[in-house]
Design an enzyme around this catalytic site. Structure first.
Site, PDB file in Angstrom:
ATOM      1  N   ASP A 421      -0.915 -10.135  35.408  1.00 42.57           N
ATOM      2  CA  ASP A 421      -0.362 -11.493  35.505  1.00 42.57           C
ATOM      3  C   ASP A 421      -0.672 -12.228  34.196  1.00 42.57           C
ATOM      4  O   ASP A 421      -1.406 -11.709  33.340  1.00 42.57           O
ATOM      5  CB  ASP A 421      -1.043 -12.178  36.703  1.00 42.57           C
ATOM      6  CG  ASP A 421      -0.451 -13.536  37.037  1.00 42.57           C
ATOM      7  OD1 ASP A 421       0.679 -13.825  36.631  1.00 42.57           O
ATOM      8  OD2 ASP A 421      -1.161 -14.324  37.718  1.00 42.57           O
ATOM      9  N   GLU A 424       2.232 -13.804  29.454  1.00 41.81           N
ATOM     10  CA  GLU A 424       3.296 -14.344  28.571  1.00 41.81           C
ATOM     11  C   GLU A 424       2.845 -14.419  27.118  1.00 41.81           C
ATOM     12  O   GLU A 424       3.712 -14.259  26.260  1.00 41.81           O
ATOM     13  CB  GLU A 424       3.737 -15.712  29.088  1.00 41.81           C
ATOM     14  CG  GLU A 424       4.444 -15.659  30.428  1.00 41.81           C
ATOM     15  CD  GLU A 424       3.528 -15.285  31.598  1.00 41.81           C
ATOM     16  OE1 GLU A 424       2.341 -15.639  31.567  1.00 41.81           O
ATOM     17  OE2 GLU A 424       4.011 -14.630  32.516  1.00 41.81           O
ATOM     18  N   ASP A 504       6.369 -17.446  39.936  1.00 44.58           N
ATOM     19  CA  ASP A 504       6.011 -18.467  40.926  1.00 44.58           C
ATOM     20  C   ASP A 504       7.231 -19.216  41.435  1.00 44.58           C
ATOM     21  O   ASP A 504       7.588 -20.281  40.933  1.00 44.58           O
ATOM     22  CB  ASP A 504       4.986 -19.440  40.335  1.00 44.58           C
ATOM     23  CG  ASP A 504       3.678 -18.741  40.009  1.00 44.58           C
ATOM     24  OD1 ASP A 504       3.475 -17.602  40.483  1.00 44.58           O
ATOM     25  OD2 ASP A 504       2.870 -19.316  39.262  1.00 44.58           O
TER      26      ASP A 504
HETATM   27  O1  MIG Z   1      -1.948 -19.665  37.414  1.00 50.80           O
HETATM   28  O2  MIG Z   1      -3.584 -15.331  40.061  1.00 50.80           O
HETATM   29  O3  MIG Z   1       2.271 -15.790  39.333  1.00 50.80           O
HETATM   30  O4  MIG Z   1       1.340 -14.646  41.673  1.00 50.80           O
HETATM   31  O5  MIG Z   1      -1.125 -15.523  42.639  1.00 50.80           O
HETATM   32  C1  MIG Z   1      -1.669 -18.944  38.568  1.00 50.80           C
HETATM   33  C2  MIG Z   1      -3.117 -16.438  40.736  1.00 50.80           C
HETATM   34  C3  MIG Z   1      -2.025 -17.510  38.342  1.00 50.80           C
HETATM   35  C4  MIG Z   1       0.161 -16.749  38.932  1.00 50.80           C
HETATM   36  C5  MIG Z   1       0.913 -15.653  39.586  1.00 50.80           C
HETATM   37  C6  MIG Z   1       0.621 -15.668  41.044  1.00 50.80           C
HETATM   38  C7  MIG Z   1      -0.857 -15.489  41.267  1.00 50.80           C
HETATM   39  C8  MIG Z   1      -1.608 -16.594  40.555  1.00 50.80           C
HETATM   40  N1  MIG Z   1      -1.264 -16.608  39.142  1.00 50.80           N
END
Ligand code: MIG
Length: 854
Positions: A421, A424, A504
């Site tokens: 995650d 980016e 999200d």
């Molecule tokens: O700033 O890890 O898209 O699926 O549950 C949020 C917590 C960070 C974003 C992800 C989401 C995940 C969440 N993450």
């Protein structure tokens, strides 16, 4: 769109220094601007043409008869031929062409395309051999370099539609919209842009002809499909090479296949990854996850995976486990395994910046010089979940190797999959929520000249290289297990390393609808293994919304229920037994359909064709605007209510041919001459009244029914229900045969068919011949159906001993079924309500035929 309006240069090639003054302040920049305006010299190549346009250099080559590569440089030499997206062996491949030369143009012909470069003004025209426009430069100033970047303008026919560009929102057809490609951690909203992924590939569809255009450039790029101009579209980049590929169809499927030829296909997924997955941000402490796992099993919700989000870690530090909330981590993994549940854990790329505490990812990463640097050469530190964090420099092969090794312990503990995650990359305190653009990355990578590169160049591929590092690391740690990697950010070609989701989203009906559009466009952009957070991430799903989402998700490639911390529970049982019963039925259907779904995954792996497909991919002559219905493979049509929250009925746009209701087996009610809404709106002339058409059939599906139809002329393999992919199905393989009965007067219906692919579901033995592949055909004529079983290939042994052939549309219980060449009649049974004749046959692995007559 990024620059002040242009004025035209009447001159030939002109290198003009433009002094740009802002608001009467001091002169800020002296910007060299180069417009590419006239062919000054040209030289045919075996596989294309070299062109000089004043100071600019152009090389156009044919990689295949139907794929043309265009490279344009401001100066005398082309930039390095290296790519993160396009496979090296594809760039080395080319075909012989026939040179063209005329007073007005130079160029070449391949077996299917003509490439013309008009001499003055210089314009590139790509046409088919009948002279049809495929993709032509705009009339006015089509190629321009400025401010270190470039912009290209192409003609835009009035009826051209645009698809692709990955996860973009706004509208399914990109026409009229403009987009920026810059990976960004930003929640999904109806028109939010940019989002998490950068896939600079789109498809143009005009009438029966389509082509794709892939701009292989990792800098911030943009695409404008007529937002700024009515008759041209444009694309550009802030820096980097002007290097694009035109991929000719003419069918959209050929375009998708051509793009996959260049950038690769998804790996064969582990079968469990196609099962139902339950996730949530906040399964902590470990007892919470155990409760969820137990409930999945005790409520008999088929499932294959559960997830742990950032809060299983010690202070959100990647590659740690919180010893207080997860005291017995290996035991937890083992217990889940006993329940046939795979565990996926999140491992974000931001390594906590903690020295001297024995936090190995930082210690070893720092010692190995694996982190991205600031412009001044020091380690860059940015705030993310763990607080101050450093960022692996994934464009170094050595760094990827080091990163991959970090998974060793989790792999040893038995964790099955990993979730990347925030890549980016998302940086809470960084400019634009990411790292400074002048941060320094190092490219130390086979196929590239070693050099440093700014973050501006590397930003869009951080997620992809993160995903790749994880994928390759897992392959090394478990050489005969297929990795499962889930990434949020990616770039073109990222499909080679695993799965992605749309990020999200939120628990709203409009996002359920938007999700379908996003998955469809991702699929057209080569990213086949996709899903959205079922039920929505942000907010709390209303009961009916979650139910519909679980219904639709059953027909998406990845099927994961996920929600954010602090929202209401969103598990399958969250809203009581009535809703749960409906949801369970769809999840069960998913598992019953696994033979079909797994076959689709293998097709995606082999060809690049997406699992979910817009209607126009299967039916290219129509339906290019339909964005609420979709095809799941070539045979299933899924037609959710376009606006889920509205009680009104709606009319399904059925593509050509007959359709069966997947649930009831009945023929979809659409008498001949009964056009769908789409057909009506496509065929009705201005001023004409709708009344000349019979009114379309309106359906009112209740919450428990998601309309799904099967194309007449297909064979759909299914299996007995299992609770997870670990479980061997007990009973026969079911082959649902949906004949295409001939029209009155016609001698025979169209041939129909289907296929089946199977292997052990998790190793690479399939690459060494251990798979099972079989094709089926069927033909309906009079009161007779012939089902053909192709000779099975591969050495994988099936789990079934018998096959249950179900012939739909069968009129009565009267039937004689025989395997050709034998005299025994097989036992049949008739399901009157479904008009379905059931026939048990032994496993037919050789080339054989089953004949059924009344
Ligand atoms: O700033 O890890 O898209 O699926 O549950 C949020 C917590 C960070 C974003 C992800 C989401 C995940 C969440 N993450």
């Amino acid at each position: 769109m990024k620059y002040p309006t242009q004025f035209r240069f009447p001159a030939l090639v002109s290198l003009v220094i433009v002094l740009t003054a802002f608001a009467g302040l001091k002169v800020l920049a002296a910007t060299p601007r180069l417009t590419v305006e006239e062919v000054t010299a040209s030289k045919p190549l075996r596989d294309g043409i070299d062109i000089q346009a004043g100071a600019a250099t152009i090389r156009i080559t044919a990689l295949r008869e139907d794929i043309v590569r265009v490279r344009i440089a401001q100066g005398g030499t082309l930039p390095e031929d290296a790519s993160w997206a396009v496979l090296p062996e594809r760039r080395e491949q080319s075909v012989d062409v026939k040179p063209l030369e005329d007073v007005g143009f130079v160029g070449f012909k391949t077996a299917v395309l003509e490439v013309r470069v008009e001499r003055s003004p210089l314009r590139l025209l790509v046409r088919d051999l009948n002279g049809n426009h495929i993709c032509n430069d705009a009339l006015d100033n089509p190629t321009e370099f400025r401010n270190g970047g470039f912009e290209v303008h192409k003609q835009m026919p009035t009826d051209e539609r645009f698809y692709g560009l990955g996860d973009k929102t706004g509208s399914f057809d990109r026409r009229g919209q403009a987009y920026e490609l810059w990976n960004r951690d930003h929640g999904v909203e109806d028109t939010a842009d940019p989002l998490y992924k950068s896939i600079p590939f789109f498809m143009g569809v005009t009438g029966g002809r389509s082509y794709g255009l892939f701009l292989d450039n990792t800098f911030r790029t943009w695409f404008d499909f007529g937002k700024q101009s009515r008759d041209s579209f444009s694309f550009g980049a802030e820096g980097g090479p002007l290097n694009y590929y035109v991929i000719y169809g003419p069918t959209p499927k050929q375009v998708v296949e051509g793009y996959a030829y260049l950038t690769g296909t998804p790996p064969m997924p582990p079968m469990w990854a196609l099962g139902f997955q339950q996730s949530r941000y906040s399964y902590t402490p470990e007892s919470m996850l155990r409760v969820v796992a137990d409930k999945l099993r005790s409520d008999r919700i088929p499932a294959d995976a559960v997830y742990l989000d950032i809060d299983y870690q010690f202070r959100n530090r990647p590659f740690t486990v919180d010893p207080v909330n997860f005291p017995g981590f290996p035991g937890l993994v083992a217990d889940l395994k006993k329940e046939h549940l795979h565990l996926v854990t999140i491992t974000d790329l931001h390594v906590a910046h903690v020295a001297g505490e024995g936090y190995m990812p930082y210690e070893t990463g720092h010692a190995g010089d694996h982190f991205v640097k600031k412009a001044d050469g020091s380690e860059y530190v940015g705030i993310v979940w763990p607080g101050p964090a450093v960022f692996p420099d994934f464009t170094r092969a050595e760094t990827r190797k080091w990163w991959g090794g970090l998974y060793a312990e989790f792999v040893k503990d038995g964790v099955s999959g990993f979730w990347n995650d925030m890549n980016e990359p998302s940086v809470f305190d960084g400019p634009g929520m990411t790292m400074p653009l002048d941060n320094i990355h190092r490219i130390e990578e086979p196929g590239f000249a070693p050099r440093t590169a700014t973050h501006a160049e590397i930003h869009n591929i951080v997620g992809m290289q993160n995903e790749r590092a994880t994928f390759e690391g897992l392959l090394k740690l478990r050489p005969d297990e297929r990795p499962f990697v889930l990434t949020r950010a990616t770039y073109a070609g990222g499909q080679r390393f695993g799965f992605t989701w749309t990020g999200d989203n939120a628990s709203t009906w409009s996002q359920l609808r938007l999700g379908t559009q996003m998955l469809l466009n991702l699929g057209l952009s080569g990213i086949s293994m996709v899903g959205d957070d079922i039920g929505g991430f942000g907010g709390s799903a209303a009961p009916d919304l979650l139910t519909r989402w679980i219904e639709i998700g059953a027909f998406n490639p990845m099927y994961r229920d996920h929600s954010t911390i602090g929202s209401m529970p969103q598990e399958v049982w969250a809203h009581g037994p009535e809703q749960e019963a409906i949801r369970r039925r769809y999840i069960e259907t998913r598992y019953r359909l696994l033979p079909y779904i797994y076959t689709l995954a293998e097709e995606a792996h082999r060809t690049g064709l997406p699992m979910v497909r817009p209607l126009f991919l299967e039916f290219p002559n129509d339906f290019d605007g339909v964005d609420t219905e979709f095809m799941f493979g070539a045979n299933l049509l899924v037609a959710p209510p376009p606006y889920g929250e509205m009680p009104e009925g709606y009319s399904v746009a059925y593509p050509e041919g007959e359709w069966y209701d997947f649930w009831t087996g009945a023929k979809a009610v659409r008498s001949p001459g009964q056009p769908s809404i789409v057909e009506v709106s496509n065929t009705i002339a201005a001023g004409e009244s709708l009344s000349k058409f019979p009114p379309p059939v309106v359906i009112h599906p209740g919450l428990d029914t998601l309309p799904v139809y099967v194309r007449a002329g297909s064979v759909v393999p299914m299996q007995p229900l299992v609770q997870s992919t670990d479980e061997t199905p007990q009973g026969p393989l079911e082959l649902r045969v949906y004949p295409d009965w001939p029209d009155k007067g016609a001698r025979a219906g169209r041939n129909c068919g289907g296929s089946l692919y199977l292997d052990d579901g998790h190793t690479f033995k399939f690459e060494r011949g251990e798979y099972l592949r079989q094709a089926f055909t069927c033909q309906a004529q009079g009161r007779e159906v012939t089902v053909g079983f192709g000779a099975r290939t591969g050495s994988y042994a099936p789990w079934w001993k018998m096959m249950e052939v179900v012939v739909y549309g069968w009129p009565s219980a009267q039937a004689v079924a025989q395997i050709t060449g034998t005299t025994d009649s097989l036992k049949t049974s008739y399901d009157e309500a479904a008009h379905a004749l059931h026939i048990m046959v032994p496993d037919l692995a050789g080339k054989q035929e089953l004949r059924v007559r009344e």
